[in-house]
Enzyme design. Structure first.
Site, mmCIF file in Angstrom:
data_model
loop_
_atom_site.group_PDB
_atom_site.id
_atom_site.type_symbol
_atom_site.label_atom_id
_atom_site.label_comp_id
_atom_site.label_asym_id
_atom_site.label_seq_id
_atom_site.Cartn_x
_atom_site.Cartn_y
_atom_site.Cartn_z
ATOM 1 N N SER A 41 0.873 -1.178 0.000
ATOM 2 C CA SER A 41 0.000 0.000 0.000
ATOM 3 C C SER A 41 0.911 1.229 0.000
ATOM 4 C CB SER A 41 -0.904 -0.005 1.227
ATOM 5 O OG SER A 41 -0.154 0.022 2.422
ATOM 6 N N HIS A 156 -2.946 -6.230 2.475
ATOM 7 C CA HIS A 156 -2.077 -7.259 3.064
ATOM 8 C C HIS A 156 -2.803 -8.590 3.261
ATOM 9 C CE1 HIS A 156 0.267 -3.670 4.934
ATOM 10 N NE2 HIS A 156 0.479 -3.795 3.644
ATOM 11 N N GLN A 164 -6.785 -1.585 7.009
ATOM 12 C CA GLN A 164 -5.648 -2.484 6.755
ATOM 13 C C GLN A 164 -5.031 -3.135 7.993
ATOM 14 O OE1 GLN A 164 -2.555 -1.403 3.640
ATOM 15 N NE2 GLN A 164 -1.339 -1.012 5.456
ATOM 16 N N GLU A 165 -4.777 -2.344 9.036
ATOM 17 C CA GLU A 165 -4.004 -2.895 10.160
ATOM 18 C C GLU A 165 -4.692 -2.665 11.497
ATOM 19 O OE1 GLU A 165 0.065 -1.545 9.865
ATOM 20 O OE2 GLU A 165 -0.005 -1.710 7.697
ATOM 21 N N GLU A 208 1.842 -9.286 6.986
ATOM 22 C CA GLU A 208 2.610 -8.786 8.135
ATOM 23 C C GLU A 208 2.504 -9.700 9.354
ATOM 24 O OE1 GLU A 208 1.753 -4.600 8.659
ATOM 25 O OE2 GLU A 208 2.835 -4.113 6.827
ATOM 26 N N ASP A 243 -4.233 1.236 11.489
ATOM 27 C CA ASP A 243 -3.722 1.881 10.279
ATOM 28 C C ASP A 243 -4.708 1.567 9.160
ATOM 29 O OD1 ASP A 243 -2.515 2.849 8.037
ATOM 30 O OD2 ASP A 243 -0.776 1.505 8.079
ATOM 31 N N GLU A 284 -3.216 5.739 12.265
ATOM 32 C CA GLU A 284 -2.284 6.100 11.187
ATOM 33 C C GLU A 284 -3.049 6.152 9.861
ATOM 34 O OE1 GLU A 284 0.965 3.278 11.030
ATOM 35 O OE2 GLU A 284 1.114 3.470 8.867
ATOM 36 N N ASP A 311 1.695 8.397 7.431
ATOM 37 C CA ASP A 311 2.552 7.457 6.698
ATOM 38 C C ASP A 311 2.555 7.878 5.223
ATOM 39 O OD1 ASP A 311 3.727 5.302 5.405
ATOM 40 O OD2 ASP A 311 2.150 3.878 5.886
ATOM 41 N N LYS A 336 9.733 5.240 7.303
ATOM 42 C CA LYS A 336 10.107 4.062 6.514
ATOM 43 C C LYS A 336 11.292 4.469 5.652
ATOM 44 C CE LYS A 336 5.441 2.078 5.922
ATOM 45 N NZ LYS A 336 4.190 2.216 5.127
ATOM 46 N N HIS A 364 8.591 -1.067 9.443
ATOM 47 C CA HIS A 364 8.921 -2.038 8.384
ATOM 48 C C HIS A 364 8.059 -1.741 7.153
ATOM 49 C CE1 HIS A 364 5.266 -4.832 9.367
ATOM 50 N NE2 HIS A 364 4.952 -3.555 9.398
ATOM 51 N N ARG A 365 8.158 -2.592 6.135
ATOM 52 C CA ARG A 365 7.205 -2.597 5.014
ATOM 53 C C ARG A 365 6.509 -3.964 5.021
ATOM 54 N NH1 ARG A 365 7.378 2.078 1.806
ATOM 55 N NH2 ARG A 365 5.224 1.384 1.549
ATOM 56 N N SER A 366 5.423 -4.045 4.262
ATOM 57 C CA SER A 366 4.725 -5.340 4.217
ATOM 58 C C SER A 366 5.578 -6.402 3.518
ATOM 59 C CB SER A 366 3.370 -5.189 3.555
ATOM 60 O OG SER A 366 3.476 -4.513 2.327
ATOM 61 N N LYS A 387 6.972 -0.283 14.568
ATOM 62 C CA LYS A 387 5.872 -1.009 13.934
ATOM 63 C C LYS A 387 6.496 -2.026 12.994
ATOM 64 C CE LYS A 387 2.935 0.234 10.461
ATOM 65 N NZ LYS A 387 1.706 0.617 9.732
HETATM 66 P P1 PGA Z 1 3.069 -1.185 3.172
HETATM 67 O O1 PGA Z 1 2.196 -1.196 4.499
HETATM 68 O O2 PGA Z 1 4.452 -1.550 3.516
HETATM 69 O O3 PGA Z 1 2.359 -2.191 2.314
HETATM 70 O O4 PGA Z 1 2.974 0.213 2.613
HETATM 71 C C1 PGA Z 1 2.624 -0.726 5.730
HETATM 72 C C2 PGA Z 1 1.857 0.490 6.172
HETATM 73 O O5 PGA Z 1 0.906 0.917 5.515
HETATM 74 O O6 PGA Z 1 2.180 1.090 7.169
HETATM 75 ZN ZN ZN Z 2 0.603 2.782 6.976
#
Ligand code: PGA
Ligand code: ZN
Length: 410
Positions: A41, A156, A164-165, A208, A243, A284, A311, A336, A364-366, A387
């Site tokens: 994402s 994810h 998403q999270e 994740e 998130d 987030e 983000d 990131k 991190h990243r996914s 995170k």
């Molecule tokens: P991404 O997701 O690494 O797929 O962008 C992580 C996030 O959105 O924080």
């Molecule tokens: Zn994010």
């Protein structure tokens, strides 16, 4: 002084089975390496991740970026002092010459930037977190408060129009290791409950490391998480974070979650309602990366009560962070390293956040690798929060295990 003797990159695989870059840097003290992560994402304003778009690996190979390291960046930085991080990053930025690193690729540049930091640490005989702290100007090493993404949704997990999270954070833990243990206990409580309720398939893992049960209602997910926290015996000690990654479900000025189509005001009310019913301490990317007025309004209403993290909004880019500070659009930075592409610029972003009393979450990243660089980064610059996904899958646990190791060293 240890000058860089060789710089060499190869293509390796990330946790999703997509190609990424591993870079090796050699000095008189030996050879070190670093691998770069990759998002799903991704924010529209991130630095460019160079992919070949050819036939190999479904267009995802990174051979061009690899050869940019081997043939363009390598010859430029060879001979430079491994501890001259700033000069090396600057040289790469100039060599690229674009605003968003589209020429050489942020993935190519970052792989060198991170490997050089490891070479620099060895050159000075320091642990990586210590060395990063020194470069950043920090000596107060601190383990971060972790956010664990234990229920995966959105991209994810293969869903659309979805938050998403769904994360837990052990806010009251006395140490990192205690917080990790508490959170792992909750993770396993949740696993047991999901299995019992929905069957074995409900505990398959998303990108994740969080579970992907057959539900898409955020309320239901949060209820399950609160239940697991209660049964583990940590009510009041572990809080929740979301998130939504709202840019993913924003179109033509509307936010689509499940069957609902919401305007920014209605989405704000939705978050306010969730915050009144659940112990949420952080949200987030609650709004899309271009919807600045919605971010401002939400921060005005909730900025004193919860953490509001940018983000995709900020993409670790000092220019966008400055804009957000001016507009009072959020109160925390998600950092990131691959969104901006060099360690030096990541430091600049982190400094801006700290100077303005924002929260700072190293992320991190996914798509990840076993590289635990960001664990050292979080401690070295005393970010305060991390995170790194669920406490599962080795590419995530590589970071937690490194934090445990560092905790033992401090
Ligand atoms: P991404 O997701 O690494 O797929 O962008 C992580 C996030 O959105 O924080
Ligand atoms: Zn994010």
């Amino acid at each position: 002084m240890d000058s860089i003797k060789t710089v060499r990159a190869i293509q390796v695989l990330d946790s999703r089975g997509n190609p990424t870059i591993k870079c090796f840097v050699e000095t008189g003290k030996g050879q070190v390496s670093a691998m770069v992560p990759s998002g799903a994402s991704t924010g529209k304003f991130e630095a460019v991740e160079l992919r070949d778009n050819g036939k190999e690996y479904g267009g995802k190979s990174v051979q061009k970026a690899v050869s940019n390291v081997n043939e363009v960046i390598g010859p430029k930085v060879m001979g430079m002092n491994a501890t001259d991080q700033e000069a090396i990053d600057k040289a790469m930025i100039e060599l690229d010459g674009t605003e968003n690193k589209a020429m050489l690729g942020a993935n190519a540049i970052l792989s060198v930037s991170l490997a050089v930091a490891r070479a620099g640490a060895i050159s000075e005989g320091k642990g990586l977190f210590e060395y990063l702290g020194e470069k950043f100007g920090n000596r107060d090493f601190r383990l971060p408060l972790p956010q664990f993404n234990i229920l995966n949704g959105g991209k994810h997990a293969g869903f659309e129009h979805d938050i998403q999270e769904h994360m837990i954070a052990p806010l009251k833990a006395k140490s990192f290791s205690e917080g990790l243990r508490m959170s792992v206990e909750v993770y396993h409580e949740l696993k047991g409950e999901l299995k019992e309720k929905f069957g074995a398939r409900a505990v398959t893992l998303g990108d994740e490391g969080g579970f992907v049960p057959p539900i898409s209602s955020t309320e239901e997910r949060l209820e399950l998480m609160v239940g697991a926290i209660e049964r583990a015996g940590y009510s009041g000690e572990i809080k929740l974070a979301l998130d939504p990654a709202a840019s993913e479900f924003f179109e033509d000025g509307k936010y689509s979650i499940g069957e609902k189509e919401l305007g920014a005001g209605e989405l704000t009310d939705y978050y306010l309602d969730l915050c009144s019913r659940f112990p949420i301490y952080s949200i987030e990317d609650g709004f899309a990366e271009e919807d600045w007025p919605a971010w401002q309004e939400f921060t005005k209403r909730m900025g004193e009560k919860i953490q509001i993290v940018g983000d995709d909004l900020l993409v670790t880019n000092p220019k966008r962070i400055k804009k957000a500070l001016e507009l009072k659009a959020c109160n925390a930075l998600l950092l990131k390293v691959n969104q901006i592409g060099t360690l030096t610029e990541s430091f600049e972003a982190a400094r801006l956040a700290k100077k303005n009393d924002w929260g700072l979450v190293i992320s991190h990243r996914s798509g990840e690798t076993s590289d635990a660089f960001i664990a050292d980064l979080a401690v070295g610059i005393a970010a305060g929060q991390s995170k790194f996904g669920a406490p599962a899958r080795s590419e995530r646990n590589a970071k937690y295990n490194r934090l445990l190791e560092i905790e033992g060293l401090l």
